[in-house]
Design a protein around this motif. Structure first.
Motif, mmCIF file in Angstrom:
data_model
loop_
_atom_site.group_PDB
_atom_site.id
_atom_site.type_symbol
_atom_site.label_atom_id
_atom_site.label_comp_id
_atom_site.label_asym_id
_atom_site.label_seq_id
_atom_site.Cartn_x
_atom_site.Cartn_y
_atom_site.Cartn_z
ATOM 1 N N SER A 44 43.231 43.007 42.378
ATOM 2 C CA SER A 44 44.510 42.489 41.893
ATOM 3 C C SER A 44 45.609 42.686 42.922
ATOM 4 O O SER A 44 46.435 41.800 43.155
ATOM 5 C CB SER A 44 44.868 43.194 40.576
ATOM 6 O OG SER A 44 46.118 42.753 40.099
ATOM 7 N N GLN A 71 44.976 40.256 45.800
ATOM 8 C CA GLN A 71 45.357 38.892 45.408
ATOM 9 C C GLN A 71 46.857 38.670 45.611
ATOM 10 O O GLN A 71 47.282 37.637 46.153
ATOM 11 C CB GLN A 71 44.982 38.653 43.951
ATOM 12 C CG GLN A 71 45.271 37.237 43.466
ATOM 13 C CD GLN A 71 45.125 37.116 41.957
ATOM 14 O OE1 GLN A 71 45.770 37.851 41.201
ATOM 15 N NE2 GLN A 71 44.280 36.209 41.504
ATOM 16 N N GLY A 92 48.524 35.281 45.830
ATOM 17 C CA GLY A 92 48.194 35.063 44.427
ATOM 18 C C GLY A 92 47.305 33.885 44.129
ATOM 19 O O GLY A 92 47.046 33.595 42.951
ATOM 20 N N LEU A 145 43.550 44.235 33.668
ATOM 21 C CA LEU A 145 43.082 43.754 34.967
ATOM 22 C C LEU A 145 42.108 42.595 34.811
ATOM 23 O O LEU A 145 42.125 41.645 35.605
ATOM 24 C CB LEU A 145 42.416 44.899 35.725
ATOM 25 C CG LEU A 145 43.348 46.017 36.202
ATOM 26 C CD1 LEU A 145 42.545 47.233 36.652
ATOM 27 C CD2 LEU A 145 44.250 45.519 37.339
ATOM 28 N N ARG A 168 42.081 40.298 32.682
ATOM 29 C CA ARG A 168 42.751 39.024 32.360
ATOM 30 C C ARG A 168 43.012 38.191 33.605
ATOM 31 O O ARG A 168 43.182 36.968 33.525
ATOM 32 C CB ARG A 168 44.055 39.295 31.610
ATOM 33 C CG ARG A 168 43.864 39.614 30.138
ATOM 34 C CD ARG A 168 45.165 39.488 29.371
ATOM 35 N NE ARG A 168 46.108 40.538 29.688
ATOM 36 C CZ ARG A 168 46.191 41.700 29.039
ATOM 37 N NH1 ARG A 168 45.371 41.938 28.021
ATOM 38 N NH2 ARG A 168 47.084 42.602 29.380
ATOM 39 N N LYS A 169 43.045 38.858 34.761
ATOM 40 C CA LYS A 169 43.271 38.133 36.011
ATOM 41 C C LYS A 169 41.975 37.586 36.605
ATOM 42 O O LYS A 169 42.015 36.850 37.601
ATOM 43 C CB LYS A 169 43.945 39.047 37.037
ATOM 44 C CG LYS A 169 45.320 39.555 36.603
ATOM 45 C CD LYS A 169 45.940 40.418 37.685
ATOM 46 C CE LYS A 169 47.322 40.917 37.280
ATOM 47 N NZ LYS A 169 47.955 41.726 38.357
#
Length: 389
Positions: free
Chosen positions: A100, A103, A108, A140, A142-143
């Motif tokens: 994350s 990213q 992103g 986390l 969810r990403k």
């Protein structure tokens, strides 16, 4: 060419090397970054020089958390010279956290894949720590656009009922990687002869297995031998080498290369110990271990514990032996009556299974990469690989 940033918690883990080989065979470029468990940094993993994120220790959660936090702060400088990845894979929860962070550092856009091949016992605690860990995982995850896991029981028993991940799942079993350079699986029958040898190979972390096998071998007075190979988890044993050396009819023969050494080491045993009590009732009951696929691919008869996913896997196929109780007496009752014809029949049943049940080949490597490529191009979701379990 697809460029993947692969973040791992242990650069010396043999499974990391196999995944790197699989990705390379699928035709991608991989930048590997991770922690190490050794004083000396790794020169290369599957031909790739890794980005070293520091040293951690097995099982020391608080120390690992501190090292993870420090690595997150330094991640920009560690990754600053690499090209922006098309996709990021985080192997286990702590590396999902770094994925994350990475990213965000790269703008992103790169999709995240969560690779989870074990459910750590901290995630299953009923106290505030366990609840906090699960909440962090849910946030986390969810990403992540995809969850890669190695056993359907992880999804059935953990991810779905606890609401940890609601996205697409790819089942990628711990099969033997066969890329055209391995010895062929044996075509001849191994005769049951004394001493009958049980092989316990791979991650050696289960004190209960060691005690059970030691007691069983002692009772058999030489008819059975137990051969151990792989990487002992020294955090789980007071003195592993001393314990094995003191046990009659047990021997530890060191680490091995997977997949290069599998034909030799499994050709030397009659049965595979596919049992783990390390986290009984939880992760150990749900996993499908590497040794299950390794042994069966080489015609060795597996032994599983009743009530586990491994036992279910074998029962569906009508192969292997199921231990009803975790005692030396039960193991004696299971194995002592087996004679030459009974063993030949058990081995023939294993050999009758299609080789694809046990191996991952170039087609599987390409299928994995195609699935990852679909995430990058935001293509419609592909179905999970159809692998019988």
């Amino acid at each position: 060419m697809l460029h993947i940033l692969y973040l791992v918690h242990d650069l010396s883990d043999p499974a990391v090397r196999r995944r790197m080989m699989m990705l390379a065979a699928g035709g991608v470029r991989v930048t590997l970054a991770g922690f190490r468990r050794t004083e000396i940094p790794a020169d290369s993993v599957a031909g790739v020089v890794p980005i070293d994120l520091g040293m951690t220790a097995d099982g020391k959660f608080l120390a690992r958390a501190a090292t993870l936090a420090a690595a997150a702060v330094r991640l920009r400088s560690k990754l600053g010279r690499m090209d922006a990845p098309d996709l990021i894979i985080g192997r286990n929860l702590e590396m999902l956290a770094l994925a994350s962070r990475a990213q965000a550092l790269f703008g992103g856009a790169a999709p995240i894949v969560y690779e989870c091949l074990d459910i750590h016992r901290l995630l299953l605690r009923g106290d505030a720590l366990g609840r906090g860990m699960r909440a962090a995982e849910r946030a986390l995850a969810r990403k992540a656009g995809l969850l890669i896991t190695s056993s359907p029981a992880f999804v059935r028993q953990y991810f779905t009922p606890r609401g940890q991940f609601d996205g697409p799942v790819m089942l990628l079993e711990n099969k033997v990687l066969a890329l055209g350079t391995l010895p062929a699986a044996p075509k001849t029958e191994r005769v049951l002869s004394t001493p009958i040898r049980i092989g316990w190979f791979g991650a050696l972390r289960c004190r209960r297995s060691l005690a059970l096998l030691s007691a069983f071998a002692r009772r058999q007075e030489g008819r059975f031998e137990v051969v151990l190979r792989g990487r002992p988890a020294h955090t789980e044993f007071v003195d592993f080498e001393k314990d094995v050396a003191a046990a009659p009819h047990l021997s530890f023969e060191g680490p091995y290369r997977n997949p290069e050494d599998l034909a030799a080491i499994y050709g030397d045993v009659h049965f595979t110990w596919a049992i783990d009590f390390f986290e009984a009732g939880q992760n150990s009951d749900w996993l499908l271990p590497n040794r299950l696929y390794e042994g069966c691919r080489h015609g060795v008869v597996p032994i599983a514990m009743a009530g586990t996913e491994t036992a279910r896997f074998l029962s569906v196929r009508g192969i292997g032996l199921i231990l009803p109780q975790p005692t030396p007496e039960a193991l004696e009752g299971l194995l002592a009556p087996i004679d030459g014809p009974a063993y030949a029949a058990a081995r023939t049943a294993v050999a009758a299974e299609p080789d694809r049940a046990w191996i991952a080949d170039e087609a599987d490597c390409r299928a994995l990469v195609e699935r990852l490529q679909a995430l990058v191009h935001r293509a419609p979701a592909l179905p999970a690989l159809e692998i019988a379990a």
